[in-house]
Design a protein around this motif. Structure first.
Motif, short mmCIF file in Angstrom:
data_model
loop_
_atom_site.label_atom_id
_atom_site.label_comp_id
_atom_site.label_asym_id
_atom_site.label_seq_id
_atom_site.Cartn_x
_atom_site.Cartn_y
_atom_site.Cartn_z
N VAL A 1 -58.34 0.18 38.29
CA VAL A 1 -58.23 -1.28 38.15
C VAL A 1 -56.91 -1.55 37.43
CG1 VAL A 1 -59.20 -3.36 37.11
CG2 VAL A 1 -60.71 -1.60 38.05
N THR A 2 -56.10 -2.45 37.99
CA THR A 2 -54.79 -2.70 37.40
C THR A 2 -54.93 -3.24 35.98
OG1 THR A 2 -52.64 -3.77 37.76
CG2 THR A 2 -54.60 -5.08 38.22
N PRO A 3 -54.08 -2.80 35.05
CA PRO A 3 -54.06 -3.42 33.73
C PRO A 3 -53.59 -4.87 33.85
CG PRO A 3 -52.21 -1.93 33.96
CD PRO A 3 -53.07 -1.73 35.18
N ALA A 4 -53.96 -5.68 32.89
CA ALA A 4 -53.58 -7.09 32.90
C ALA A 4 -53.53 -7.61 31.48
CB ALA A 4 -54.57 -7.91 33.74
N THR A 5 -52.82 -8.71 31.31
CA THR A 5 -52.72 -9.35 30.00
C THR A 5 -52.73 -10.86 30.17
OG1 THR A 5 -51.38 -9.55 27.98
CG2 THR A 5 -50.20 -9.29 30.05
N THR A 6 -53.22 -11.54 29.15
CA THR A 6 -53.15 -13.00 29.12
C THR A 6 -51.96 -13.49 28.30
OG1 THR A 6 -54.62 -13.07 27.21
CG2 THR A 6 -55.64 -13.23 29.39
N ASP A 7 -51.20 -12.55 27.72
CA ASP A 7 -50.07 -12.86 26.84
C ASP A 7 -48.78 -12.80 27.66
OD1 ASP A 7 -47.99 -12.89 24.96
OD2 ASP A 7 -49.18 -11.83 23.46
N VAL A 8 -48.13 -13.92 27.87
CA VAL A 8 -46.93 -13.96 28.70
C VAL A 8 -45.81 -13.12 28.10
CG1 VAL A 8 -45.96 -16.05 27.66
CG2 VAL A 8 -45.42 -15.48 30.03
N ALA A 9 -45.75 -13.01 26.75
CA ALA A 9 -44.72 -12.18 26.11
C ALA A 9 -44.93 -10.71 26.45
CB ALA A 9 -44.75 -12.39 24.60
N VAL A 10 -46.19 -10.28 26.50
CA VAL A 10 -46.49 -8.90 26.90
C VAL A 10 -46.11 -8.70 28.37
CG1 VAL A 10 -48.34 -7.22 27.27
CG2 VAL A 10 -48.31 -8.61 25.20
N GLY A 11 -46.38 -9.71 29.21
CA GLY A 11 -46.00 -9.62 30.61
C GLY A 11 -44.51 -9.45 30.79
N ARG A 12 -43.72 -10.16 30.00
CA ARG A 12 -42.25 -10.01 30.08
C ARG A 12 -41.82 -8.62 29.63
NH1 ARG A 12 -42.18 -15.71 27.83
NH2 ARG A 12 -41.74 -17.03 29.64
N ARG A 13 -42.52 -8.08 28.63
CA ARG A 13 -42.23 -6.72 28.18
C ARG A 13 -42.55 -5.71 29.28
NH1 ARG A 13 -39.43 -2.90 25.67
NH2 ARG A 13 -40.71 -1.26 24.79
N TRP A 14 -43.67 -5.91 29.96
CA TRP A 14 -44.04 -5.02 31.07
C TRP A 14 -43.00 -5.07 32.18
CZ3 TRP A 14 -50.03 -5.95 31.91
CH2 TRP A 14 -50.72 -5.42 30.81
N LEU A 15 -42.46 -6.25 32.43
CA LEU A 15 -41.43 -6.39 33.46
C LEU A 15 -40.27 -5.44 33.20
CD1 LEU A 15 -40.17 -7.93 35.90
CD2 LEU A 15 -39.27 -9.57 34.24
N GLU A 16 -39.92 -5.30 31.94
CA GLU A 16 -38.77 -4.45 31.59
C GLU A 16 -39.12 -2.96 31.63
OE1 GLU A 16 -35.77 -5.61 31.29
OE2 GLU A 16 -36.60 -7.60 31.69
N ILE A 17 -40.26 -2.57 31.08
CA ILE A 17 -40.51 -1.14 30.88
C ILE A 17 -41.20 -0.47 32.06
CG2 ILE A 17 -40.57 -1.38 28.38
CD1 ILE A 17 -43.61 -1.16 28.51
N PHE A 18 -42.00 -1.20 32.84
CA PHE A 18 -42.75 -0.56 33.91
C PHE A 18 -41.87 -0.17 35.09
CE2 PHE A 18 -47.22 -2.42 32.86
CZ PHE A 18 -47.24 -1.65 31.71
N GLU A 19 -40.67 -0.75 35.17
CA GLU A 19 -39.76 -0.35 36.24
C GLU A 19 -39.46 1.14 36.16
OE1 GLU A 19 -35.46 -1.64 38.18
OE2 GLU A 19 -35.87 -2.02 36.07
N GLY A 20 -39.46 1.68 34.96
CA GLY A 20 -39.20 3.10 34.79
C GLY A 20 -40.28 3.99 35.36
N ALA A 21 -41.43 3.40 35.72
CA ALA A 21 -42.50 4.16 36.37
C ALA A 21 -42.54 3.90 37.87
CB ALA A 21 -43.85 3.79 35.74
#
Length: 359
Positions: free
Chosen positions: A152-172
């Protein structure tokens, strides 16, 4: 198969935006094959974005669905292949093969996983009219006992966390994030979600082109970058032009056209054994065997600036967008060194971790 939501279903889509909107839910954007899974007891069908079944290509996913998903359900998600700590889209493309023996071999050598992110039906109940927040809650409950290769995909309700994921998950190997309005129903084939992807630019050598399917206008430009050994490598295409612009390009490229490929850096692509590699401009398309992928060589003297989102290995993952000609650039200076390399991030952490444990 008798389900409250029956195949085929056109998946709900996302429109591109520049920033992550605060609509109540953000999750990773998985770089794979969009798939709607239909299960009714022992019957399983894997539906694709174009509504054609992909069931025969992923027998290991079918087996995982039978082991991990509720007995009667319809689940929206993505089929992906993980190699090491990254997603491998090129390996995923190789899985679409007409021969069953090849399909079975690749299912063992490069097994796929299924990442679930929406629930359309459960038991006898059609959930598509329910708000997404409720569908997500039911999805997490229904797949609470699922084990790899079902996630099941991880998810967040925090838009700041979502922006952080945008930056770091590209490395995966992921290619952005998706924001979903929590009160929205499931709307097949409508762009009611939001996707945010990286956009970067690169200066590339234009070393060939293809005709457009409609006739004698340019369909796409073939792009190249020089590697460390000084060889010009094909990295993708730029193809988004108006019909008027396609006609203009015919005249602009005319002075660079070569009568044949002899002496061209990509001359070897005319050889059958090169085509067998399956990743060259003249190769047969694995998606459409009738599609003409023949190309016309150009002297590699023209440089173009294009926008791209990310790389898949040594190539642009998606079609690059034309920005401008660069007459000031020496083609020999167009190398891989100019490309931004994302920081590596362990894919296993994205697939396996509690969302609250992610950075």
């Amino acid at each position: 198969m008798q389900l409250p939501v029956m195949p085929p279903v056109a998946p709900m889509l996302a429109k591109a935006v520049k920033d992550v909107p605060d609509v109540g839910h953000v999750e990773p954007k998985w770089d794979g094959f969009r798939t709607v899974v239909f299960r009714d007891g022992d019957e399983v069908e894997l539906g694709s974005r174009n509504e054609r079944p992909m069931t025969r290509y992923f027998p290991e996913v079918v087996a995982a669905v039978l082991e991990n998903l509720p007995e009667r359900c319809v689940v929206d998600g993505e089929i992906v292949i993980a190699r090491g700590d990254r997603l491998d889209f090129e390996a995923l493309q190789q899985r679409i093969h007409p021969a069953k023996s090849r399909v079975d071999l690749l299912a063992r050598e490069t097994p796929a996983s299924f990442v679930a992110f929406d629930l359309l039906a459960l038991g006898d109940e059609d959930l598509t009219r329910r708000p997404f927040a409720e569908r997500r809650r039911l999805l997490v409950q229904a797949l609470a006992g699922a084990r790899p290769p079902v996630h099941v995909t991880p998810a967040t309700t925090d838009v700041a966390v979502g922006r952080r994921w945008l930056e770091i998950f590209e490395g995966a190997g992921l290619d952005g994030v998706v924001a979903k309005p929590v009160d929205a129903p499931y709307t097949p084939d409508k762009r009611t979600m939001f996707k945010v992807k990286h956009e970067r630019t690169a200066d590339c050598v234009v070393a060939g082109f293809r005709w457009h399917k409609s006739g004698e206008v340019v369909g796409s430009l073939l792009l190249g970058l020089y590697d460390d050994a000084g060889a010009l490598q094909h990295v993708g295409v730029s193809a988004s032009f108006t019909m008027a612009r396609r006609a203009e390009l015919v005249q602009e490229l005319a002075p660079l056209r070569m009568d044949d490929a002899a002496g061209h850096p990509w001359a070897a692509w005319a050889q059958a054994e090169a085509h067998e590699q399956g990743r060259l401009p003249g190769a047969v398309s694995r998606w459409n065997a009738k599609k003409d992928l023949s190309w016309l060589p150009l002297r590699p003297e023209l440089v173009v600036e294009v926008a791209y989102d990310h790389m898949e290995g040594t190539r642009f993952r998606h079609t690059a967008q034309f920005r401008r000609w660069r007459p000031d650039r020496d083609p020999a200076s167009c190398t891989y060194e100019q490309l931004e390399v994302p920081v590596r991030f362990d894919l296993g952490k994205v697939l396996a971790a509690d969302p609250d444990a992610l950075p």
